[in-house]
Design a protein around this motif. Structure first.
Motif, short mmCIF file in Angstrom:
data_model
loop_
_atom_site.label_atom_id
_atom_site.label_comp_id
_atom_site.label_asym_id
_atom_site.label_seq_id
_atom_site.Cartn_x
_atom_site.Cartn_y
_atom_site.Cartn_z
N ASN A 27 0.73 -1.16 -0.17
CA ASN A 27 0.03 0.00 -0.06
C ASN A 27 0.81 1.16 0.06
N ARG A 68 -12.20 -4.57 -3.16
CA ARG A 68 -13.18 -4.43 -1.92
C ARG A 68 -13.44 -5.65 -1.02
N LEU A 79 -10.26 -5.63 1.32
CA LEU A 79 -10.36 -4.65 2.24
C LEU A 79 -11.05 -4.92 3.49
N GLU A 80 -12.35 -5.25 3.16
CA GLU A 80 -13.11 -5.98 4.01
C GLU A 80 -12.60 -6.83 5.03
N GLU A 117 -9.36 -7.37 5.56
CA GLU A 117 -8.58 -6.75 6.36
C GLU A 117 -9.02 -6.10 7.46
N ALA A 118 -10.04 -5.40 7.03
CA ALA A 118 -10.93 -4.76 8.42
C ALA A 118 -11.37 -5.65 9.40
N PRO A 147 -9.84 -0.27 12.01
CA PRO A 147 -10.62 0.31 10.82
C PRO A 147 -11.94 1.67 11.13
N VAL A 174 -13.91 2.62 4.27
CA VAL A 174 -13.71 2.33 3.07
C VAL A 174 -14.13 3.53 2.16
N TRP A 215 -10.13 2.00 -1.33
CA TRP A 215 -9.11 2.20 -0.44
C TRP A 215 -9.61 2.38 1.07
N SER A 216 -8.61 2.30 1.94
CA SER A 216 -9.06 2.27 3.27
C SER A 216 -8.63 3.19 4.31
N GLN A 233 -7.55 3.80 8.54
CA GLN A 233 -7.70 3.16 9.87
C GLN A 233 -7.24 4.45 10.94
#
Length: 299
Positions: free
Chosen positions: A39, A63, A66-67, A69-70, A87, A90, A101-102, A104
Motif C-alpha cells: 500500500n 473491496r 479490504l473488508e 483486512e478490516a 478500521p 472504506v 481504499w481504506s 484506519q
C-alpha cells in the motif's frame, strides 16, 4: 516495486478525501515515507492513515480484500496491550485512482527498521507476549486458507527455485540451497495451528525505548502454522534476545526450526525481488539470512 504498480499522487488522495469524507476537508493530508510493498500510505490529520493498494485487481476483489483486512483488524483490536490499527472507513475509486481504499487509525511511533531493537531482551519478551496474545484468539474452527506462508514448507519449492535462480549474483546460493534442502523436510508436527499475525517484519513493528510499542499491517491475521510468527526471531532479534523469545514462548526444536524456515522463505524472496526497487526491504532479507546462516539448522 511492481511492474504494474499504480500511481497514487498526493493531489489524488486530497481530492478523494475531500469528496468522500467532507468532515476531514480541514485536515492536512501527507504522504508517509514507507518501505511497505502493498500500500501507499498517507496521513489524514493526526488520527488517521489512508492506505491505497499499489497493485491492480478487479474492483470487487479489492473491496473484498479490504473488508477482510478490516474484519481481521477488528478481531485483533483490544486482544493485546500493544496498540494496533482500528478500521475507520472504506473509500471508493475516483479522481483517477481505480480501486477502493481504506482508512484506519494512526499508530504513533517509530518502526523497527528505523530504530533497531535487535539487542533488547525486554523487546523480545514484549514480542513473545504479543505472539502469545495472538495465539490465544479463538480460531472458531477456521483452518489455514492454503494461501501464502503457513502450511507445508514443501509447497514453496517452486517459489524457492525461482528465488535461488534470481539470487545467483546476490547471495551464496549453493549454501542456501543446502540449507533449504534440510528445512523443507521439517514435518508439520503434532501441534495445532493457531491465529497468527503472519508478517512480523521490522516495518510492521513500532518501537519506543527498545520496547514494543505497537503492531501494524494486521489485516493478515489468520489461522496458520503456529511457528509462522517466529519469523520475528530472525527478522528482528540478535542471538541473546532471540533465545529469550524462544524460552518465553517455550518452543520445542521442531517449532523453532519451522519458524526459522518460514523466515528463510520470506527473506529469500525479498532480497532479489526488491534489490533495485526497495533496497531497505532487500537489506532486511539479507540481514535475516545472515542471522539464519550464522546458526544454521541441524543437518
Amino acid at each position: 516495486m511492481h511492474h504494474d504498480e499504480l500511481s497514487v499522487p498526493l493531489e489524488t488522495v486530497r481530492a478523494l478525501v475531500d469528496a468522500q469524507f467532507p468532515e476531514w476537508r480541514a485536515l492536512p493530508v501527507s504522504r508517509v515515507a514507507s518501505q511497505g510493498t502493498v500500500n501507499a500510505i498517507f496521513r489524514i490529520g493526526d488520527r488517521f492513515a489512508a492506505r491505497f493498494p499499489l497493485q491492480p485487481r478487479a474492483v470487487e476483489a479489492a473491496r473484498h480484500w479490504l473488508e477482510c483486512e478490516a474484519e481481521a483488524a477488528r478481531e485483533l483490536l483490544g486482544r493485546t496491550r500493544f496498540p494496533t490499527p482500528e478500521p475507520v472507513a472504506v473509500g471508493e475509486p475516483g479522481a483517477g485512482y481505480p480501486l477502493p481504499w481504506s482508512v484506519q487509525t494512526w499508530i504513533p511511533g517509530v518502526i523497527a527498521t528505523d530504530r533497531d531493537p535487535g539487542e533488547s531482551v525486554a523487546f523480545a519478551h514484549d514480542l513473545a507476549e504479543f505472539i502469545n496474545d495472538v495465539r490465544a484468539i479463538d480460531t472458531r474452527g477456521r483452518v489455514f486458507s492454503g494461501q501464502g506462508r503457513g502450511g507445508e514448507l514443501r509447497a514453496h519449492d517452486s517459489w524457492m527455485r525461482t528465488c535461488f535462480q534470481h539470487s545467483e549474483t546476490l547471495l551464496d546460493v549453493p549454501r542456501l540451497r543446502r540449507a533449504w534442502a534440510v528445512m523443507r523436510q521439517l514435518p508439520r508436527g503434532e501441534y495445532a495451528d493457531t491465529m497468527t499475525h503472519g508478517d512480523l517484519i521490522p516495518g510492521n513493528v513500532i518501537v519506543a525505548d527498545s520496547r514494543l510499542a505497537g503492531i501494524l499491517d494486521v489485516g493478515g491475521l489468520g489461522v496458520a502454522d503456529r511457528a509462522l510468527d517466529l519469523v520475528s526471531a530472525w527478522h528482528l532479534l540478535e542471538r541473546e534476545p532471540r533465545q529469550a523469545l524462544r524460552e518465553r514462548l517455550g518452543c520445542d526444536d521442531l517449532e523453532w526450526e519451522r519458524g526459522r524456515a518460514w523466515a528463510f522463505v520470506q527473506a529469500m524472496g525479498v532480497v532479489w525481488y526488491y534489490h533495485q526497487s526497495n533496497p531497505a526491504m532487500s537489506r532486511m532479507g539479507r540481514r535475516t539470512l545472515t542471522r539464519i546462516m550464522a546458526d544454521p539448522p541441524p543437518a
